[in-house]
Design a protein around this motif. Structure first.
Motif, mmCIF file in Angstrom:
data_model
loop_
_atom_site.group_PDB
_atom_site.id
_atom_site.type_symbol
_atom_site.label_atom_id
_atom_site.label_comp_id
_atom_site.label_asym_id
_atom_site.label_seq_id
_atom_site.Cartn_x
_atom_site.Cartn_y
_atom_site.Cartn_z
ATOM 1 N N MET A 84 0.834 -1.174 0.000
ATOM 2 C CA MET A 84 0.000 0.000 0.000
ATOM 3 C C MET A 84 0.873 1.230 0.000
ATOM 4 S SD MET A 84 -1.286 0.710 3.846
ATOM 5 C CE MET A 84 -0.611 2.313 4.147
ATOM 6 N N ILE A 85 0.288 2.304 -0.459
ATOM 7 C CA ILE A 85 0.993 3.581 -0.500
ATOM 8 C C ILE A 85 -0.045 4.691 -0.323
ATOM 9 C CG2 ILE A 85 0.873 3.792 -3.008
ATOM 10 C CD1 ILE A 85 3.694 4.987 -2.921
ATOM 11 N N LEU A 86 0.343 5.772 0.327
ATOM 12 C CA LEU A 86 -0.510 6.946 0.486
ATOM 13 C C LEU A 86 0.098 8.092 -0.301
ATOM 14 C CD1 LEU A 86 -1.077 6.767 4.331
ATOM 15 C CD2 LEU A 86 -2.810 6.382 2.578
ATOM 16 N N LYS A 95 -7.600 -8.720 -8.726
ATOM 17 C CA LYS A 95 -7.888 -7.580 -9.601
ATOM 18 C C LYS A 95 -6.699 -6.653 -9.813
ATOM 19 C CE LYS A 95 -12.767 -7.489 -8.479
ATOM 20 N NZ LYS A 95 -13.879 -6.702 -8.007
ATOM 21 N N GLY A 96 -5.725 -6.656 -8.936
ATOM 22 C CA GLY A 96 -4.572 -5.773 -9.079
ATOM 23 C C GLY A 96 -4.744 -4.482 -8.284
ATOM 24 N N TRP A 97 -4.028 -3.456 -8.720
ATOM 25 C CA TRP A 97 -4.005 -2.183 -7.995
ATOM 26 C C TRP A 97 -5.340 -1.448 -8.109
ATOM 27 C CZ3 TRP A 97 -0.485 -0.226 -4.695
ATOM 28 C CH2 TRP A 97 0.753 -0.852 -4.649
ATOM 29 N N THR A 98 -5.730 -0.838 -7.020
ATOM 30 C CA THR A 98 -6.905 0.032 -6.976
ATOM 31 C C THR A 98 -6.619 1.133 -5.960
ATOM 32 O OG1 THR A 98 -9.314 0.080 -6.769
ATOM 33 C CG2 THR A 98 -8.126 -1.307 -5.197
ATOM 34 N N TRP A 99 -7.487 2.126 -5.878
ATOM 35 C CA TRP A 99 -7.283 3.187 -4.896
ATOM 36 C C TRP A 99 -8.609 3.736 -4.440
ATOM 37 C CZ3 TRP A 99 -8.548 8.420 -5.596
ATOM 38 C CH2 TRP A 99 -8.978 8.761 -6.871
ATOM 39 N N LYS A 100 -8.576 4.421 -3.321
ATOM 40 C CA LYS A 100 -9.751 5.110 -2.805
ATOM 41 C C LYS A 100 -9.302 6.349 -2.061
ATOM 42 C CE LYS A 100 -12.020 3.079 0.576
ATOM 43 N NZ LYS A 100 -12.647 2.071 1.422
ATOM 44 N N GLN A 101 -10.186 7.310 -1.959
ATOM 45 C CA GLN A 101 -9.882 8.527 -1.214
ATOM 46 C C GLN A 101 -10.189 8.324 0.257
ATOM 47 O OE1 GLN A 101 -12.211 11.539 -3.295
ATOM 48 N NE2 GLN A 101 -10.317 12.371 -4.105
ATOM 49 N N PHE A 142 -5.337 6.384 -1.125
ATOM 50 C CA PHE A 142 -4.838 5.128 -0.581
ATOM 51 C C PHE A 142 -4.799 4.130 -1.734
ATOM 52 C CE2 PHE A 142 -6.060 0.939 1.231
ATOM 53 C CZ PHE A 142 -4.909 0.704 1.963
ATOM 54 N N HIS A 143 -3.578 3.761 -2.179
ATOM 55 C CA HIS A 143 -3.392 2.822 -3.285
ATOM 56 C C HIS A 143 -3.014 1.463 -2.703
ATOM 57 C CE1 HIS A 143 -3.232 5.865 -6.601
ATOM 58 N NE2 HIS A 143 -3.035 6.641 -5.551
ATOM 59 N N HIS A 144 -3.699 0.416 -3.160
ATOM 60 C CA HIS A 144 -3.450 -0.919 -2.625
ATOM 61 C C HIS A 144 -3.789 -1.990 -3.658
ATOM 62 C CE1 HIS A 144 -7.642 0.058 -1.855
ATOM 63 N NE2 HIS A 144 -7.892 -1.241 -1.781
ATOM 64 N N VAL A 145 -3.298 -3.190 -3.420
ATOM 65 C CA VAL A 145 -3.528 -4.322 -4.319
ATOM 66 C C VAL A 145 -4.648 -5.176 -3.760
ATOM 67 C CG1 VAL A 145 -2.526 -6.403 -5.322
ATOM 68 C CG2 VAL A 145 -1.138 -4.357 -5.086
ATOM 69 N N ARG A 146 -5.610 -5.499 -4.618
ATOM 70 C CA ARG A 146 -6.715 -6.397 -4.269
ATOM 71 C C ARG A 146 -6.666 -7.595 -5.206
ATOM 72 N NH1 ARG A 146 -10.265 -5.714 0.153
ATOM 73 N NH2 ARG A 146 -10.257 -3.520 0.635
ATOM 74 N N PRO A 167 0.136 -7.804 5.028
ATOM 75 C CA PRO A 167 -0.575 -9.048 4.719
ATOM 76 C C PRO A 167 -2.089 -8.862 4.800
ATOM 77 C CG PRO A 167 0.430 -9.182 6.901
ATOM 78 C CD PRO A 167 0.877 -7.889 6.289
ATOM 79 N N ALA A 168 -2.829 -9.742 4.122
ATOM 80 C CA ALA A 168 -4.295 -9.695 4.176
ATOM 81 C C ALA A 168 -4.751 -9.726 5.627
ATOM 82 C CB ALA A 168 -4.870 -10.880 3.418
ATOM 83 N N ASN A 169 -5.727 -8.893 5.951
ATOM 84 C CA ASN A 169 -6.272 -8.753 7.308
ATOM 85 C C ASN A 169 -5.245 -8.271 8.311
ATOM 86 O OD1 ASN A 169 -8.879 -9.696 6.502
ATOM 87 N ND2 ASN A 169 -8.030 -11.767 6.507
#
Length: 71
Positions: free
Chosen positions: A1-3, A48-54, A41-45, A21-23
């Motif tokens: 993850m990265i901010l 599906k790969g990389w996604t982000w949210k505000q 907030f950028h993270h890997v799911r 790690p997950a959880n």
């Protein structure tokens, strides 16, 4: 993850990368994001790969810590 977001100097910048790690959880200490606005907030799911949210950083009177719970 990265901010990523605007820091206390008004510059657009990012944090280092954290491998969480997950959880799991982590502390992103010593970063000074502008308050009363959002960071990304950028993270890997997988798968599906990389996604982000505000994430909103609330206005802080004297500085402080903001905790986010991501599900």
């Amino acid at each position: 993850m990265i901010l990523v977001g605007y820091n206390d100097h008004g510059d657009w910048g990012g944090s280092r990368f954290w491998d969480v790690p997950a959880n799991g959880c982590t502390t992103a200490a010593d970063y000074w994001w502008q308050t009363d606005r959002s960071v990304e907030f950028h993270h890997v799911r997988p798968p599906k790969g990389w996604t982000w949210k505000q994430l909103y950083v609330p206005k802080a009177g004297d500085g402080g810590t903001t905790q986010f719970s991501i599900s």
